[in-house]
Structure formats: C-alpha cells, structure tokens
Design a protein around this motif. Structure first.
Motif, mmCIF file in Angstrom:
data_model
loop_
_atom_site.group_PDB
_atom_site.id
_atom_site.type_symbol
_atom_site.label_atom_id
_atom_site.label_comp_id
_atom_site.label_asym_id
_atom_site.label_seq_id
_atom_site.Cartn_x
_atom_site.Cartn_y
_atom_site.Cartn_z
ATOM 1 N N LYS A 102 1.967 6.876 -7.282
ATOM 2 C CA LYS A 102 0.925 7.782 -7.776
ATOM 3 C C LYS A 102 1.414 9.236 -7.701
ATOM 4 N N ASN A 103 2.127 9.616 -6.610
ATOM 5 C CA ASN A 103 2.660 10.970 -6.479
ATOM 6 C C ASN A 103 3.689 11.264 -7.575
ATOM 7 N N ASN A 136 0.841 -1.216 0.000
ATOM 8 C CA ASN A 136 0.000 0.000 0.000
ATOM 9 C C ASN A 136 0.867 1.254 0.000
ATOM 10 N N LYS A 137 1.955 1.219 0.735
ATOM 11 C CA LYS A 137 2.867 2.364 0.793
ATOM 12 C C LYS A 137 3.514 2.605 -0.577
ATOM 13 N N GLN A 158 1.069 4.398 -3.094
ATOM 14 C CA GLN A 158 0.892 5.843 -2.875
ATOM 15 C C GLN A 158 2.085 6.626 -3.406
ATOM 16 N N GLU A 159 3.325 6.129 -3.159
ATOM 17 C CA GLU A 159 4.522 6.815 -3.643
ATOM 18 C C GLU A 159 4.545 6.887 -5.171
#
Length: 1018
Positions: free
Chosen positions: A649-650, A642-643, A646-647
């Motif tokens: 997508k940024n 999950n972490k 997110q990284e």
C-alpha cells in the motif's frame, strides 16, 4: 516313474508353499490321501499331472484355474516335481499364466517351464512336453489310464460301447492311421462311384441329341443304351450323310455358276443402254455449259478490280485513323501536365507534416513509460486483494482443521467395529465362491447344448423348405419330361413327311433311291419344329439340374440332422420342447448366479475395506499432531501476509504522485491518436511521391507517342495517293466503269459453276470411253438374249438352288449334332470303363477295411484293437476273479446284435454262480468299482507290454472305495497290496474311515479360512 518330492505354491486351495516328500514313507509305498470335500485332495494329483504333461488329472479342471483364490497378486503360483526313472533323478518346475510380482509393480506372467535332466535344462514348453513324453514313453491319455485314474472316469472304460472304446483305445494304442486309411478308402470309393454315375448322365444327355430317323439299328441301340453298338451304327450313319452332303454341294455349285453368268450378261446389256441414254443427255447440255464458262471469265476480271479498290479504301481509312490517334494523344498530354502541377502543390504540404514526425514519436515514448508505471501500480493492488483473501482463507482453514480432528476420533471407533465384520465376511466368501464355481460349470454345459439345439432347429426349418421345393421341382420335371418324350416321338414320325415334301419327279428318293414316288408321306400338323423341340429339351435339362441340386441338399440336411440327434440323444420332433426346457434351466441357474454374485459382491466390498480400516486407525493419532502443527503454521503465515499488505500500500501511494494523467485509459487514448496521425502522415507522403513519379513517366510517354503518330500519318498520305492512281489505271485497262461489281459472282455460286463445268467435261469423256468398251464387250457374246430372257433363266436356277440348299442345311445340322455327340459319347464311354474298374477295386477294399455284413461289421482298426482288448481282459481277470472270490470274470461279447453300428469291443460278465452271461451294466456299484479297477490295472499291464517295456512304478486312484462292502474292500485292498509288493507306489484318495485303519501312511488335508494345509502321518 516314481515321484520323490512334490512342492506346491499358491496352487488350488493351498495359499502358501506345501511340500510332500515321498521318500520319507520308509519303503511303505501304499498311502492314503484323506480330508473333507473341497479341501484339495485331488489337487495333489492335478499338480503331478500338470508338472509332467501341462494338464490336470481329470476333465473338469483347467490349468487356467490353478492359482489359489486365497493368494494375492504378490504370490506366484508354481509346481515343482522331483521324480526317479531307471535309477536317474529328474526335476521339473511349471507355472501357469497369471498376474504376479514384478521388479516394481504387479505384471502379467506367461506360463513357464524348467525341466532339468542330467546336465541339460529345457525352458521351452513344447520341447519340454515332448521330452517328458519321450522319457516316460507314455502319452497324456495313456498316463491317465495306467498311472492316474481320475475321479469320475473309473467306469468310463467298463460301461462304454464299442464305438466309445474304439475312441479310447485309438488314442492309447495310436491306431489313428488305420482309421484314416479306412476313411480314405471309403471316400475314394464314394468319389469313384460319383464319377461313374456322372459319366452315365453325360452320355445319356448326348444320346438324346441323336435322331435315328429310319436307321432301325441305331434306334434299337439308343433304346437299349448299348453304347458300344450305338457308336458303330452312328459312325455308319455319319459317313452316309457326308456322302449325300458332297452330292448336294456339287449340284449347288453348278447352279450358282449358271446364275452368276446370267447376271453378268444382264449387267452388260443394262450398262450399254444406260450409256446411250447418258450421251443424249450430255449433248442437250452444251449451250448451258458455254454460258457458265462466260460468267466464270467475267468474274475473274472483276475480282482483280476489287483488290485495287480495296487497297484505295484501306489507305484512306488508315489516314483518318492516324489523325484521330494524334488528337487523342495531345489531349491526354495536356491532362497529364495539369495533374503534375497539382501534385507538386500537395507535395509541399506533405513534406511540412512529415517534418513533425520525430516530435510525435518522442511523445509516444513518454506515454508508454507512464502506461507501464500505471500497470505496475494495478498489479500491486491486485496482489493486495489476493493477500487479503488469503488472510480470510487462513482463518477458515484453521477452523476446518479443528473440526476435522473431532471427526477423526469418531471414525476410529467405527473402524474397529468394521474390522470385526470383515473377519466374519471372509468365511462367507469362501462358501459362495464354491457355489459359484458349480453354477458356472453347469452354465457352460447348458450353453454348449443350447447352441446345438439352435443349429438342429435351424436345420429342421431348412429341411422343411427344401422338401417343399423338392416336391414342386419333382412334379415340374415329370411333366416336362413326359411332354418332351411325346413331342420327340411326333417329331421323329414327321421326319419322313419332311423328306417326302422335298421329292421331285425324276429325282431319286434319299431313303430308297426310287425315281417313282406313288405314295409320299404327309406332314403332321401337330408336330413341332426342330427348334421348338430343342427349346423344350433345354427346359427339361434345366429342371433336371434343379431337381438334382435339391436332392443333394435334402440328403445333406438329413445327414446333419441325424448327427445332431445322435449327439443330443433326442428325436428332432422333440427338439423345440427340449430347447424350452434348457432355457428354463438356464434361467434358474442365472437366478442362482445373480443371488450368489450379489452376496459375494457385498462381502467382497466389505473385505476390501480391511486394509484401509487398519491404516485409518494407525493414521488417526498422526493426523491429530499434523492438525495442531498446521494451525500454528496458519497463524504465523497470517502475520507475514499482513506485513506484506502494508508494504504494498505504501509503494502504491508513492508511485501515484509521479503520474501525469493518472488513468491508463487516457494514456492509451492519446497513444492511439498519435499512432494514427503518424501512420496517416507517412501514407500521404509516400502516396504523393509515387503519384509524382507516375505522372512524369506518363508525360514522357505521351510526347513519344505523338511524335510516332505524326511520322506514320505523313507516310499514309503518300500511300493513299498511289493506291488511287493504280485503281483508275486498272479501270481503263479492263474497259469497265465504276459499276464493274455487277459482274462479280458469289463464292458458293462460283464453286457451283466451276464444278458443273468440270463434271460435265468429265462425264462427256467417261461416257465416250465406256460406251466404246461396252459396245465391244456385248458384241463378243456368242449366244445373245434379251435382258428379260436372261432374268427368266436365272429365276429357274435360283428356285432349284434354294430347294437343294434347304435339304443340304438340314442334313448338315443333323450330321454336325451326331458328330459332336459321337465324339463326347466315345470320350465318356472310355473314361467310364477306367472309372468302373477302379471303383470295383476300391469298393471291395473299403467294405473289407470299414466292416460290412460279410465281416460282421468289424473294421480293420477294430479287429486290431480287439486283439489288444482280449489281452486287457485276460490281464484284468487275474485280479477281478480274485477280488470277487472267483464269482465273476470279464468276457468280450461274441453274440451278434441287430443294427449296423460299431461292434467287437463290448463287454459282458460271466457269473459262475448262475452259469450265465450278462451285461456289465447289471453290476452293483461296488462290483462295478472292482471290475473298473481290474480293467484299469489290466490296461496298465498291456500298455506297458506294448510300449517297449515301460516301467511304471506309480499308481494313483481317486475315489470309488466308498461303494464297497467290508469283504469287497478287503479284496480290493489285498489287490493293491499285491501291487505294493512289486515296489509300485500306490496312492488312494478316499473318505472311507476303514482305509485309515488299514493303510499306515496318511496325507491329511485340512481346509481353513486362509487356505488348505497338508500333514503327513505314518
């Protein structure tokens, strides 16, 4: 030889290592081996025989089946034997070919041996086998007869017939060479007889080529087939014929000389007449030849004018051609100049476009950088999708591991129940395996027997077809032989008519010499010519050859059928019925085998699960711990994924702000357009430059060409004027005008005229010369006749020559045939005499060696074996009379029996109670055992005596005591104890309980579900 210690490992029914120490018997050298059927009693003797001779003790076991069925591939099957001989100890170890443990995995092992004798060690099987045989001075067959008496072979020696005993004794006493010597004599006699018969047939064939005609002495020798007298008479006949042939030859030479001389006179006269006629014809052609000579001369003058006219026309034509070439080159030069101007205009445009290439290439670099950035963004998006899918899969895996834990606990209970069933299945497999072994042995015997029946039935079919062909060939040969004999008689009778037809007045008769022929013989209309008679003879010989081949084939088939009938003990007519019966037996065994295999397969499949079941029970708890740990690991991995999502997508959002187009398809489309434009500009620029160079080269070439053509044109104008003047000068010289070509003659016609003139001149000269010579040659002839008179004289001579030549050719043919036949008959007659003498010698030797009526059908080998047999009987009776309380004694059968089979080695029993002799087959089971035991012991004594005093300190007996009553058993045991007193080690295999009470040393063999065990009791 005395065994000291025997060690078995994974051998037969023994799963593990088993040892028998014979030295612990404490000088008690008589021992008993007992135990249930199939436990492995006979296997002990098999192990000793295998260690010494690389063979089993009996005929029903093979060394390929030695490894224990209870063992695994991790076990190695082997036998160790320590034994003593003449005070020295020896050690031998053998292992058969098998699968066994290797350094890393199971591998295939070859059979091995290790024989230690003194300080020497032998590891090669053939060498070790020979060294042991030489050491013991006994072959394997001798060992079985005097040391180890296998189960089922006790009565083999007792009840066998002479032929069977001969085979046994031949191996034991090694009389093979005597038998081979007998067979070689028999075969040599057969071959020599065949040679004699073949010589007779060949001489008969050549005798049939002889025609005695009126030679009565020769005809009588042929009829009696008196070869010696026939050769003498034939030599006389040939000499007489040769004298007559010489007379004919001299007469024909005179006729030919006269005919040739007349022909030469006719030729000379004919040639003279032809030359006179030719001379007249040549004179008539003189005017015609003069006209032809005039035409040839006129043609020569006209031909010179033709060459001048052609030169004039050639120079004028060349002038016109050069003028056209100059005009064409000037036109091409004008076109090239115009094209060069147009090219220069296009070149200016191409250079301007070429200058824009650097700007377009920089634009391509910028677009490729943006393309790479867009592709990187797409890869991150794909990675985000992959990680999201892994999140979903992780949740599914966690749920799956939880459900798996429940299933493992349920399976553990089932595995415990399965382990109990597997233990029960092992006992069932052992029983089924024993039954399968019996079925396989029966099937092997049936297959071998069925193959023999198939071959026998095939031979019967071949015989029926051969008999049919033989009958047809026999009838055909008889008919053609009868026809040939009839025609030969007619031909011989007609020879007198042939001779009489050639008689002439005042000419001596070839038979009687008379010049007067009042009653000449006449020709028979029914008689054949010599060629027709020879054609019938060829057919007869071909039929006889076919008849002979079929006779030999039929004899060979009968011999083969008899061999199969003797081997199968069946009459050939019953073979199909027996074959059907065998097939039924085979089907029954197949059904048994299928049922056993199904049961065994089911149980084997169950047993194969044992190790797996135990492992599953042990692994159950360990797997539970692993599942719990795996669930925790899956939860931790989920948080990490999950972490990462997110990284990523940024990073994608930040990279998209720097893009110009934002779509990779737009970028790639612009890139493709720019690349195409650059390629087109470069192509156009290059094409324009190359075209400019090409046009400039063409311009220079055309200028050079025009200049060259102008120079040639000026020279051509001058040549044309010179040629015209030369032509007009030649017309004036010859006196011809412009129409001179009418005097020309075509080449073919000219050749004809020249040839005709030459041929005519040659013929005139040749005719004059030949006529002069021929006139002189004819004038030199002394007796001159006309051509017709010479022809009549030649015709008379030719008629006489033809008549004489016919007689000459006929006599030559007969004489040549007689000379050829005489030469071959003499050759084969001399060969037959030598063959016959040699055949008589070998025939007598063969009958003497192989046995005949005069020797009561006793062969040389059987005579020698009979002397051994007599010694064996005497040695056997020493014990047999004792075991039967002096009732019975063995006798060699002396009474002659019907038939021509093997005799001299049959046994009878003399019964002292009745005072009569009877067959050994009438003995009861117990009596047969005692007789067999006595015979075996007697054979053992004789072999030792004839083998250089071989010391055999051991005797093993397998079964047979169960057929004895109490008294007979006592007598047999007493005999064995007598052997025991001499120091011989005696081992007995038996189920008889009374023997356990009588013999103190026991080797008890017990069988279990995990293999057999051995216990020594004293």
């Amino acid at each position: 030889m005395r065994p000291l210690k025997l060690t078995l490992n994974a051998f037969g029914p023994y799963k593990g290592k088993v040892e028998i120490d014979f030295t612990q018997f404490n000088q008690k050298t008589l021992f008993l081996v007992s135990g249930p059927t199939g436990a492995g009693k006979t296997t002990i003797f098999d192990a000793i025989a295998y260690a010494l001779y690389d063979e089993a003790s009996g005929t029903s076991r093979g060394k390929d089946s030695f490894k224990s069925q209870f063992s695994t591939d991790d076990d190695l099957c082997y036998v160790e034997l320590e034994f003593e001989l003449a005070g020295k100890r020896y050690y031998i170890k053998r292992s058969p070919a098998q699968k066994g443990p290797g350094s890393r995995k199971i591998k295939q092992h070859d059979s091995k041996v290790e024989f230690i004798h003194g300080k020497n060690v032998t590891t090669k099987i053939p060498i070790a086998n020979q060294e042991i045989k030489d050491l013991l001075s006994l072959s394997y067959e001798q060992f079985k007869q005097i040391v180890m008496l296998p189960q089922g072979e006790f009565k083999k020696m007792l009840e066998s017939n002479s032929a069977d005993k001969e085979k046994i004794f031949r191996t034991i006493f090694q009389t093979n060479r005597m038998n081979e010597f007998q067979m070689s004599l028999k075969e040599e006699a057969r071959l020599l007889k065949s040679d004699v018969e073949q010589s007779d047939k060949v001489m008969e064939r050549f005798v049939s080529f002889i025609f005695p005609q009126d030679n009565h002495a020769l005809a009588e020798a042929i009829a009696l087939m008196d070869i010696a007298q026939l050769v003498i008479e034939l030599d006389k006949s040939i000499d007489s014929s040769k004298e007559t042939i010489q007379v004919y030859t001299n007469e024909m030479d005179r006729f030919r000389k006269d005919i040739q001389q007349n022909q030469e006179r006719i030729t000379d006269l004919t040639e003279l007449e032809q030359l006179e006629e030719q001379k007249i014809e040549l004179v008539a052609l003189e005017n015609e030849m003069e006209n032809k000579r005039t035409k040839v001369k006129q043609n020569e003058q006209a031909q010179r004018l033709v060459s001048y006219k052609e030169e004039k026309q050639k120079t004028a034509k060349e002038k016109l051609r050069l003028e056209a070439e100059v005009k064409t080159a000037e036109q091409a030069l004008t076109g090239t100049v115009l094209a060069l101007r147009e090219n220069k205009e296009k070149g200016v445009v191409a250079e301007e476009e070429y200058a824009t290439l650097s700007e377009k290439r920089e634009k391509i670099i910028e677009l490729k950088q943006e393309e790479n950035q867009i592709q990187a963004i797409e890869l991150k998006k794909i990675k985000i999708d992959t990680l999201e899918k892994e999140t979903i899969q992780g949740q599914l895996d966690s749920e799956k591991q939880t459900a798996s834990l429940v299933k493992h606990r349920e399976q553990l209970g089932k595995n415990k129940q399965l382990a109990l069933e597997i233990s029960q299945a092992r006992n069932g497999v052992t029983l089924i395996q024993n039954e399968l072994t019996k079925v396989k042995e029966e099937q092997t015997k049936l297959v071998a027997k069925q193959a023999q029946y198939n071959e026998l039935i095939q031979l019967i079919g071949q015989k029926e077809e051969t008999v049919r062909l033989f009958k047809r060939a026999d009838a055909k040969y008889s008919a053609i032989q009868q026809n040939y004999q009839q025609q030969q008689v007619l031909f011989n009778r007609n020879i007198a008519g042939l001779l009489a037809s050639e008689l002439r007045e005042e000419t001596p008769c070839l038979v009687c010499g008379s010049l007067d022929h009042p009653l000449p013989a006449t020709l028979s209309k029914d008689a054949l010519s010599k060629e027709e008679l020879e054609a019938i003879e060829v057919d007869k010989d071909n039929c006889y050859q076919e008849y002979t081949i079929l006779t030999n084939d039929l004899a060979h088939l009968n011999e083969q059928i008899k061999k199969y009938e003797a081997s199968l003990q069946v009459v050939s007519e019953n073979a199909p019925e027996q074959q059907v019966q065998l097939a039924l037996e085979q089907q029954t065994l197949d059904k048994y085998k299928v049922n056993y295999m199904k049961d065994k397969k089911r149980l084997d499949q169950l047993i194969e699960q044992e190790e797996n079941t135990k492992q599953q029970i042990e692994d159950g708890q360990e797997q539970e711990k692993q599942v719990v740990s795996m669930i925790q690991e899956l939860h931790s991995a989920q948080q990490h994924i999950n972490k990462q999502i997110q990284e990523l997508k940024n990073e994608v959002k930040e990279a998209q702000t720097d893009l110009i187009y934002g779509d990779i398809d737009q970028v790639q489309a612009v890139l493709e357009q720019l690349t195409t434009e650059i390629g087109q500009i470069e192509f156009t620029y290059k094409e324009s430059y190359e075209e400019k160079n090409k046009l400039e080269k063409l311009e220079a070439q055309y200028k050079t060409t025009i200049e060259s053509f102008n120079t040639q044109l000026n020279a051509s104008v001058k040549n044309a004027a010179v040629a015209l003047a030369a032509f007009e000068q030649q017309l004036e010289t010859t006196g011809y005008d412009e129409q001179f070509e009418e005097y020309l003659v075509e080449n073919e016609r000219l050749e004809e005229l020249v040839t005709d003139i030459a041929n005519y001149d040659k013929k005139v000269w040749v005719n004059q010369d030949n006529y002069k010579k021929q006139k002189q040659k004819v004038a030199a002839i002394k007796e001159q006749y006309s051509i017709e008179e010479y022809q009549e004289k030649s015709k008379i001579k030719e008629t006489k020559l033809k008549e004489r030549d016919e007689r000459y050719q006929e006599l030559i043919g007969i004489t040549n045939n007689h000379e050829s036949a005489n030469l071959e008959i003499k050759k084969y007659y001399q060969a037959k005499e030598a063959q016959l003498e040699k055949y008589r010698l070998y025939s007598e030797l063969s009958e003497l060696a192989n046995g005949s009526k005069e020797t009561d059908y006793i062969s040389f080998e059987r005579y020698v074996l009979a002397s051994y047999f007599k010694e064996i009987i005497e040695a056997a009776n020493l014990r047999f009379t004792q075991m039967t309380t002096n009732r019975y004694s063995l006798l060699k059968r002396e009474e002659k029996v019907k038939g021509a089979g093997a005799k001299g080695l049959d046994l009878d029993i003399f019964d002292n109670y009745t005072g009569k002799t009877r067959s050994v087959r009438t003995l009861s089971g117990g009596e047969s055992f005692k007789a067999s035991l006595a015979l075996a012991l007697g054979l053992s004594d004789v072999i030792q005596n004839h083998s250089g005093g071989v010391s055999v300190d051991t005797l093993f007996i397998d079964e047979g005591f169960g057929t004895l009553d109490s008294d007979s058993l006592d007598s047999a045991i007493e005999t064995l104890f007598e052997l025991n007193k001499t120091g011989r080690l005696v081992g007995i295999i038996s189920h008889v309980e009374e023997l356990k009470m009588r013999i103190p040393v026991h080797i008890d063999v017990t069988k279990t579900s995990e293999g057999s065990q051995i216990e020594v009791k004293m």
